[in-house]
Design a protein around this motif. Structure first.
Motif, PDB file in Angstrom:
ATOM      1  N   VAL A 156      93.916  10.369  14.799  1.00  0.00           N
ATOM      2  CA  VAL A 156      94.843  10.523  13.977  1.00  0.00           C
ATOM      3  C   VAL A 156      95.758  12.053  14.837  1.00  0.00           C
ATOM      4  O   VAL A 156      94.975  13.289  14.589  1.00  0.00           O
ATOM      5  N   PRO A 157      96.932  12.170  14.897  1.00  0.00           N
ATOM      6  CA  PRO A 157      97.169  13.125  15.160  1.00  0.00           C
ATOM      7  C   PRO A 157      98.180  14.757  14.784  1.00  0.00           C
ATOM      8  O   PRO A 157      97.997  14.201  13.309  1.00  0.00           O
ATOM      9  N   LEU A 158      98.135  15.280  14.748  1.00  0.00           N
ATOM     10  CA  LEU A 158      97.881  17.027  13.649  1.00  0.00           C
ATOM     11  C   LEU A 158      98.695  16.698  13.460  1.00  0.00           C
ATOM     12  O   LEU A 158      99.071  17.688  11.934  1.00  0.00           O
ATOM     13  N   ASP A 159      99.584  16.509  14.320  1.00  0.00           N
ATOM     14  CA  ASP A 159     101.723  16.190  12.608  1.00  0.00           C
ATOM     15  C   ASP A 159     101.154  15.354  12.221  1.00  0.00           C
ATOM     16  O   ASP A 159     101.931  15.681  10.752  1.00  0.00           O
ATOM     17  N   ARG A 160     100.606  14.092  11.877  1.00  0.00           N
ATOM     18  CA  ARG A 160     100.425  13.805  11.207  1.00  0.00           C
ATOM     19  C   ARG A 160      99.945  14.384   9.781  1.00  0.00           C
ATOM     20  O   ARG A 160     100.253  13.559   8.804  1.00  0.00           O
ATOM     21  N   ILE A 161      98.666  14.743  10.301  1.00  0.00           N
ATOM     22  CA  ILE A 161      97.927  15.091   9.291  1.00  0.00           C
ATOM     23  C   ILE A 161      98.712  16.225   8.800  1.00  0.00           C
ATOM     24  O   ILE A 161      97.766  16.023   6.989  1.00  0.00           O
ATOM     25  N   ALA A 162      99.515  17.106   9.303  1.00  0.00           N
ATOM     26  CA  ALA A 162     100.345  18.285   8.822  1.00  0.00           C
ATOM     27  C   ALA A 162     101.029  17.527   7.680  1.00  0.00           C
ATOM     28  O   ALA A 162     101.848  18.159   6.488  1.00  0.00           O
ATOM     29  N   GLY A 163     101.891  16.312   8.383  1.00  0.00           N
ATOM     30  CA  GLY A 163     102.925  15.741   6.838  1.00  0.00           C
ATOM     31  C   GLY A 163     102.495  15.138   5.841  1.00  0.00           C
ATOM     32  O   GLY A 163     102.594  15.393   4.828  1.00  0.00           O
ATOM     33  N   ARG A 164     101.163  14.974   5.663  1.00  0.00           N
ATOM     34  CA  ARG A 164     100.125  14.312   4.713  1.00  0.00           C
ATOM     35  C   ARG A 164      99.879  15.325   3.793  1.00  0.00           C
ATOM     36  O   ARG A 164     100.106  15.325   2.258  1.00  0.00           O
ATOM     37  N   ALA A 165      99.352  16.836   4.446  1.00  0.00           N
ATOM     38  CA  ALA A 165      98.961  17.446   3.451  1.00  0.00           C
ATOM     39  C   ALA A 165     100.316  18.095   3.370  1.00  0.00           C
ATOM     40  O   ALA A 165     100.704  18.752   1.988  1.00  0.00           O
TER      41      ALA A 165
END
Length: 339
Positions: free
Chosen positions: A107-116
């Motif tokens: 999972v790209p970090l950008d996607r995790i950042a968006g979820r957070a």
């Protein structure tokens, strides 16, 4: 001392029957040595087959610190330890490297950042930390002994008047109730599970310097905050990971701070997604790996895929170092942060 250990376990209960506690079975050699130790037959260690010799008791052990300033951790699958002036210690199972789940999608970090960021403000920032760590003590030079795993759990809590307490106990959630090796005296020895290594109360302090100062929750200001923690020059990826660890050793981040940290990590050069992992406390996460070739270390950061919270940081050696008895693939350190 049982009260302090129970306090830590209530803060983050870890079921002893969880699958993460399954270690590889002992080989024939390890079973033979363990049987001799359990029967108290130290003389039997002198009669090991295949030309093996009983190892003399080590005169000293010390913790090895790599150039990145991180404390090293366990690197031996099973150790039989004998310390001067103490009873024979039991075999100690050291942590193995975390393994990415086969077939899992990174999972790209950008996607995790968006979820957070979308999680809102559901978790609040807490001053203090709850940390489980495995560190390494080892010797070098002629007659050096194998590395020794030193598990500890640390609980730091601040009070309204600016004072804070720090409790450190020797415990290993992979082996609940079993003896734990420690060098807190600093002579290495075994202690019972939950043995209090230190309990301190510090007077009031209101520092405006990171990492004691309250961290900001937007990415731009938080990056400047982390740069003050690192202070080694431009904040490269190794320095960033060290600074984040320093932050988490002082604060339990809230939802907004987690989102800011992940946004900064998303811009870190060389930090690549690897896939899903289960950390050493049984929590599901996403792994992000950085190969630090300058120090022959691979760093694996484990994040909660929903909130972006940092669950753990593992360091693994990528080059043999005979002087300290480590081989490529050995775990050097692991830290697990909890709420």
């Amino acid at each position: 001392m049982a009260d302090e250990l129970e306090l830590l376990r209530r803060a983050n209960p870890v079921p002893s029957a969880g699958p993460r506690f399954g270690d590889r079975p002992l080989d024939e050699h390890a079973e033979r040595r363990l049987d001799l130790l359990l029967r108290g037959d130290e003389r039997g260690l002198d009669r090991l087959p295949h030309g093996e010799e009983r190892r003399p008791r080590p005169r000293h052990l010390r913790r090895w610190t790599w150039g990145l300033g991180s404390v090293a951790a366990a690197c031996v699958a099973v150790l039989t330890l004998m310390f001067s002036g103490t009873a024979t210690a039991p075999a100690v199972a050291a942590p193995r490297p975390l393994v990415v789940e086969a077939g899992s999608a990174p999972v790209p970090l950008d996607r995790i950042a968006g979820r957070a960021a979308a999680a809102g403000d559901t978790l609040r920032l807490i001053e203090g930390t709850h940390l489980q760590a495995w560190s390494l003590a080892m010797t070098s030079g002629p007659g050096a002994r194998p590395p020794v795993t030193l598990p500890e759990e640390r609980l730091v809590r601040w009070k309204a008047d600016g004072s804070h307490t720090e409790l450190v106990v020797a415990t290993d959630p992979r082996r609940p109730g079993k003896p734990v090796v420690t060098d807190a005296d600093p002579v290495p020895r075994t202690v019972e599970d939950g043995h209090v290594l230190s309990r301190r109360t510090y007077p009031p302090s209101w520092s405006d310097a990171p990492p004691v100062a309250r961290p900001p929750h937007d990415a731009v200001r938080l990056r400047a905050y982390l740069e003050e923690i690192d202070r080694t020059g431009p904040l490269d990826t190794p320095g960033l990971l060290d600074a984040v660890a320093g932050l988490l050793d002082n604060w339990t981040l809230g939802t907004r701070e987690n989102a800011a940290v992940v946004r900064i990590l998303a811009d870190a050069e060389g930090l690549r997604p690897a896939g899903a992992v289960t950390d050493r406390l049984g929590r599901g996460g996403q792994a992000y790996v950085y190969d630090d070739r300058a120090h022959s270390v691979r760093r694996m950061l484990v994040l909660d895929p929903s909130t972006g919270a940092v669950l753990g940081l593992e360091e693994t050696v990528t080059r043999d170092d005979p002087e300290f008895g480590v081989k490529s693939g050995d775990v050097l350190s692991y830290r697990a942060w909890m709420r």
